[in-house]
Design a protein around this motif. Structure first.
Motif, PDB file in Angstrom:
ATOM      1  N   PRO A  78       0.833  -1.208   0.000  1.00  0.00           N
ATOM      2  CA  PRO A  78       0.000   0.000   0.000  1.00  0.00           C
ATOM      3  C   PRO A  78       0.867   1.257   0.000  1.00  0.00           C
ATOM      4  N   VAL A  79       0.309   2.338  -0.507  1.00  0.00           N
ATOM      5  CA  VAL A  79       1.011   3.617  -0.581  1.00  0.00           C
ATOM      6  C   VAL A  79       0.420   4.564   0.460  1.00  0.00           C
ATOM      7  N   ARG A  80       1.302   5.186   1.239  1.00  0.00           N
ATOM      8  CA  ARG A  80       0.877   6.140   2.253  1.00  0.00           C
ATOM      9  C   ARG A  80       1.571   7.470   1.983  1.00  0.00           C
ATOM     10  N   VAL A  81       0.782   8.496   1.724  1.00  0.00           N
ATOM     11  CA  VAL A  81       1.313   9.830   1.462  1.00  0.00           C
ATOM     12  C   VAL A  81       0.817  10.769   2.545  1.00  0.00           C
ATOM     13  N   LEU A  82       1.756  11.342   3.267  1.00  0.00           N
ATOM     14  CA  LEU A  82       1.473  12.316   4.309  1.00  0.00           C
ATOM     15  C   LEU A  82       1.574  13.708   3.689  1.00  0.00           C
ATOM     16  N   PHE A  83       0.632  14.615   3.986  1.00  0.00           N
ATOM     17  CA  PHE A  83       0.728  15.946   3.380  1.00  0.00           C
ATOM     18  C   PHE A  83       0.173  17.020   4.303  1.00  0.00           C
ATOM     19  N   GLY A  84       0.628  18.240   4.043  1.00  0.00           N
ATOM     20  CA  GLY A  84       0.174  19.415   4.784  1.00  0.00           C
ATOM     21  C   GLY A  84       0.904  20.639   4.270  1.00  0.00           C
ATOM     22  N   SER A  85       0.587  21.795   4.834  1.00  0.00           N
ATOM     23  CA  SER A  85       1.217  23.035   4.375  1.00  0.00           C
ATOM     24  C   SER A  85       1.214  24.060   5.506  1.00  0.00           C
ATOM     25  N   CYS A  86       1.931  25.136   5.274  1.00  0.00           N
ATOM     26  CA  CYS A  86       1.926  26.300   6.154  1.00  0.00           C
ATOM     27  C   CYS A  86       2.513  25.958   7.524  1.00  0.00           C
ATOM     28  N   ARG A  87       3.842  25.901   7.569  1.00  0.00           N
ATOM     29  CA  ARG A  87       4.498  25.559   8.830  1.00  0.00           C
ATOM     30  C   ARG A  87       5.492  26.645   9.209  1.00  0.00           C
ATOM     31  N   GLU A  88       5.117  27.445  10.209  1.00  0.00           N
ATOM     32  CA  GLU A  88       6.086  28.358  10.801  1.00  0.00           C
ATOM     33  C   GLU A  88       7.060  27.552  11.648  1.00  0.00           C
ATOM     34  N   SER A  89       8.199  28.170  11.986  1.00  0.00           N
ATOM     35  CA  SER A  89       9.236  27.446  12.715  1.00  0.00           C
ATOM     36  C   SER A  89       8.696  26.918  14.032  1.00  0.00           C
ATOM     37  N   SER A  90       9.423  25.960  14.611  1.00  0.00           N
ATOM     38  CA  SER A  90       8.908  25.117  15.676  1.00  0.00           C
ATOM     39  C   SER A  90       8.671  25.867  16.989  1.00  0.00           C
ATOM     40  N   PRO A  91       7.892  25.255  17.895  1.00  0.00           N
ATOM     41  CA  PRO A  91       7.675  25.879  19.203  1.00  0.00           C
ATOM     42  C   PRO A  91       8.962  26.147  19.974  1.00  0.00           C
ATOM     43  N   LEU A  92      10.005  25.354  19.723  1.00  0.00           N
ATOM     44  CA  LEU A  92      11.274  25.608  20.409  1.00  0.00           C
ATOM     45  C   LEU A  92      11.811  26.994  20.090  1.00  0.00           C
ATOM     46  N   HIS A  93      11.487  27.477  18.878  1.00  0.00           N
ATOM     47  CA  HIS A  93      12.006  28.762  18.437  1.00  0.00           C
ATOM     48  C   HIS A  93      10.989  29.891  18.583  1.00  0.00           C
ATOM     49  N   THR A  94       9.731  29.551  18.833  1.00  0.00           N
ATOM     50  CA  THR A  94       8.697  30.581  18.854  1.00  0.00           C
ATOM     51  C   THR A  94       8.057  30.752  20.222  1.00  0.00           C
ATOM     52  N   ALA A  95       8.605  30.083  21.233  1.00  0.00           N
ATOM     53  CA  ALA A  95       8.088  30.205  22.609  1.00  0.00           C
ATOM     54  C   ALA A  95       6.602  29.855  22.682  1.00  0.00           C
ATOM     55  N   ASP A  96       6.191  28.843  21.863  1.00  0.00           N
ATOM     56  CA  ASP A  96       4.823  28.341  21.907  1.00  0.00           C
ATOM     57  C   ASP A  96       3.775  29.423  21.684  1.00  0.00           C
ATOM     58  N   ARG A  97       4.066  30.377  20.837  1.00  0.00           N
ATOM     59  CA  ARG A  97       3.063  31.410  20.559  1.00  0.00           C
ATOM     60  C   ARG A  97       1.975  30.911  19.615  1.00  0.00           C
ATOM     61  N   LEU A  98       2.180  29.725  19.038  1.00  0.00           N
ATOM     62  CA  LEU A  98       1.205  29.105  18.157  1.00  0.00           C
ATOM     63  C   LEU A  98       0.746  27.783  18.763  1.00  0.00           C
ATOM     64  N   PRO A  99      -0.394  27.256  18.330  1.00  0.00           N
ATOM     65  CA  PRO A  99      -0.800  25.920  18.787  1.00  0.00           C
ATOM     66  C   PRO A  99       0.245  24.875  18.407  1.00  0.00           C
ATOM     67  N   PRO A 100       0.185  23.674  19.017  1.00  0.00           N
ATOM     68  CA  PRO A 100       1.224  22.662  18.791  1.00  0.00           C
ATOM     69  C   PRO A 100       1.415  22.324  17.314  1.00  0.00           C
ATOM     70  N   ASP A 101       2.668  22.063  16.969  1.00  0.00           N
ATOM     71  CA  ASP A 101       3.088  21.743  15.609  1.00  0.00           C
ATOM     72  C   ASP A 101       2.666  20.310  15.276  1.00  0.00           C
ATOM     73  N   ALA A 102       1.838  20.139  14.227  1.00  0.00           N
ATOM     74  CA  ALA A 102       1.352  18.811  13.870  1.00  0.00           C
ATOM     75  C   ALA A 102       2.473  17.913  13.357  1.00  0.00           C
ATOM     76  N   LEU A 103       3.443  18.485  12.662  1.00  0.00           N
ATOM     77  CA  LEU A 103       4.534  17.664  12.137  1.00  0.00           C
ATOM     78  C   LEU A 103       5.456  17.208  13.268  1.00  0.00           C
ATOM     79  N   ASP A 104       5.670  18.076  14.253  1.00  0.00           N
ATOM     80  CA  ASP A 104       6.405  17.669  15.456  1.00  0.00           C
ATOM     81  C   ASP A 104       5.701  16.497  16.143  1.00  0.00           C
ATOM     82  N   ALA A 105       4.397  16.645  16.326  1.00  0.00           N
ATOM     83  CA  ALA A 105       3.630  15.604  17.009  1.00  0.00           C
ATOM     84  C   ALA A 105       3.669  14.293  16.233  1.00  0.00           C
ATOM     85  N   TYR A 106       3.590  14.382  14.925  1.00  0.00           N
ATOM     86  CA  TYR A 106       3.643  13.177  14.103  1.00  0.00           C
ATOM     87  C   TYR A 106       5.011  12.514  14.218  1.00  0.00           C
TER      88      TYR A 106
END
Length: 549
Positions: free
Chosen positions: A108-136
């Motif tokens: 089977p083929v599995r393709v993960l996709f998404g868009s619009c990723r500002e830099s990670s919470p480590l660099h942004t002091a968690d000013r945005l909701p949690p990073d989905a790619l980090d969580a994945y």
């Protein structure tokens, strides 16, 4: 064997970024790195070894290595060496070793996709909701077995569909970097201006330890959207005329396209295509300093004095993937506006021919928007080409103010894309599903086009990975999907003299307003899509799952 999330990987003074695993096919793989010094980059994976000298641009050193002879149907750990010394993974690495997985053709083929990723919470002091790619990444790393081998349910590809970095909306870390740097008098205060500053955007984003590990072990392809350059990039001919008068723009656009080629596009090329890429050939001919080559390429690519196709296509098992550039190659002459140049339309027509089970068309901007938004965008194009100067000026201001620039705002291109998708989906021997994968709009959804075709046609949208939709916009987007809003939008389009689209589309899932990542799963003629969003505890939770065929 899992990740210690939010714990930085040990520093290594030899490797600034990477390794980034890009294309894997037919027992071959490409690996990209940014090194701290020039030299020879070597990749060792089991019995397979390959090396390549770095090339240098504006004082930065890059290695891009094609590894061949990988064992079939296997997951092979690999290491990176610079001038004979091991530089990755470093001693004390808290993550599973990077691996190159050669997939069985029948799997089977599995393709993960998404868009619009500002830099990670480590660099942004968690000013945005949690990073989905980090969580994945955290969840994926935890699935490795005790021998360091990945599980069978492993993504074959990560497709990033735009706004991988934000050149015009920099993070607090990047803002401090710009403030501390000696810059020219014309440099925009809160935006990057040159190639070196672009490199720091990637350092800001890709040194997140979870993301760094994920990119090292899951193959990835990418395409830009506007924020890699600037908001509203190529929204209209008038916009191009206005931006060209900015004293910093010539350097910005050249650096933006050149750095995108280095960090993102180079890895999109299939191993068979590397020898034929004119930019790579020119860079390798000037390895000690390719700055002038890349600067000229960025300038010429924007001016289109030298043709270069950013769109690309390939097969993954029985899935055909075509990724379209709907930004850099836009045709913006009045009366001849289009998302794609004529030669790219011809290329696209050829790419969708053939025998395959599923078609995935990647485009940073959604083909199918909420119907109300579609009607308003279509009307904005008509008003922007009005013979009345005052109407044109007002329409242009509105288009830029609220980003009326999706496929609907390029009416002929919308119809052309619809025609291609409909033709493919109506073939007697055609694919089981036809899907457009997109991002940009900061909410995720699944919509089905009612085209009356043999095979279903879908819009799959996942955005943002790490950003947010302003709170006041959420009820507005919910309203935009309503029947009443569609009727209002249709009234605007009718006032502009536009006919009703000859088909309808229905939202099947969403809108999801969380930071999210999506997966398309294809097994034979069966396909499904899943949207997962991040919760405050930084874990992913399924928001929707639909059978597509």
């Amino acid at each position: 064997m899992g990740v210690v999330s939010d714990t930085p990987a040990p520093d290594t003074e030899d490797l600034i970024l990477g390794p980034v695993l890009r294309r894997v096919e037919d027992g071959r793989a490409t690996v990209w790195v940014e090194a701290a010094r020039p030299g020879t980059v070597e990749i060792r994976a089991g019995d397979s070894t390959a090396s390549e000298g770095t090339f240098t641009a504006h004082g930065h050193h890059y290695g891009f290595v094609l590894l061949e002879g990988l064992p079939p149907k296997a997951s092979t750990p690999y290491s990176v060496y610079l001038n004979g010394e091991k530089v990755w993974p470093p001693v004390g690495y808290n993550y599973p070793p990077p691996v190159i997985r050669t997939r069985p053709d029948e799997a089977p083929v599995r393709v993960l996709f998404g868009s619009c990723r500002e830099s990670s919470p480590l660099h942004t002091a968690d000013r945005l909701p949690p990073d989905a790619l980090d969580a994945y990444a955290v969840r994926l790393a935890a699935a490795f077995d005790s021998a360091g081998q990945p599980p069978d349910e492993w993504p074959d590809l990560l497709m990033l569909l735009g706004d991988q970095v934000y050149a015009d909306e920099v993070s607090p870390t990047m803002k401090r970097y710009l403030d501390a740097r000696e810059r020219g008098p014309n440099a925009p205060e809160t935006q990057v201006a040159d190639f070196h500053e672009y490199t720091q955007l990637y350092v800001d984003s890709w040194t997140d330890p979870d993301i760094r590990w994920l990119l090292s072990t899951v193959p990835s392809v990418m395409i830009f959207d506007d924020h890699e350059i600037i908001d509203d990039w190529n929204i209209s001919g008038a916009w191009r005329h206005d931006i060209a008068r900015e004293p910093w723009w010539a350097t910005r656009i050249s650096a933006g396209l050149a750095s995108y080629w280095v960090y993102q596009h180079l890895g999109n090329l299939r191993p068979d295509e590397l020898a034929g890429d004119p930019v790579l050939a020119a860079v390798r001919a000037s390895p000690q300093d390719a700055s002038a080559v890349l600067d000229a390429f960025g300038r010429d690519a924007d001016a289109r004095t030298v043709p270069y196709r950013w769109s690309y296509a390939f097969d993954l098992g029985r899935t055909r993937i075509v990724v379209l550039d709907n930004r850099a190659g836009r045709q913006l002459s009045e009366g001849k506006r289009s998302m794609l140049a004529p030669e790219v339309w011809d290329w696209f027509d050829k790419q969708v021919e053939g025998d395959y089970d599923h078609l995935l068309v990647g485009a940073s901007l959604p083909w199918l928007m909420p119907p109300a938004v579609h009607h308003v965008e279509a009307a904005s194009e008509r008003f922007a080409e009005s013979p009345r100067p005052r109407v044109r000026r007002y329409a242009e201001k509105m288009r830029r103010a609220v980003d009326l620039e999706h496929w609907a705002a390029f009416h002929d291109a919308f119809d052309a894309l619809t025609g291609v998708l409909k033709r493919v989906a109506d073939r007697p021997d055609g694919p089981a599903t036809v899907n457009v994968l997109s991002g940009d709009v900061h909410h995720s959804y699944v919509a089905r086009a009612e085209l009356g075709t043999r095979s279903p046609v879908y819009q799959l949208t996942c955005s943002p990975v790490h950003n947010k939709l302003p709170g006041f916009m959420k009820p507005a987007m919910r309203f935009a999907w309503s029947r009443f809003a569609a009727l209002m939008g249709r009234g605007v389009a009718r006032a502009a003299g536009l006919a009703r689209p000859d088909f309808r589309w229905t939202r099947l899932a969403g809108p999801v307003y969380l930071n999210a990542i999506s997966e398309v799963y294809m097994d034979g003629r069966h396909a499904r899509v899943r949207i997962e969003g991040t919760k405050p505890d930084k874990r992913l939770q399924q928001e929707a799952e639909l059978t597509l065929s």
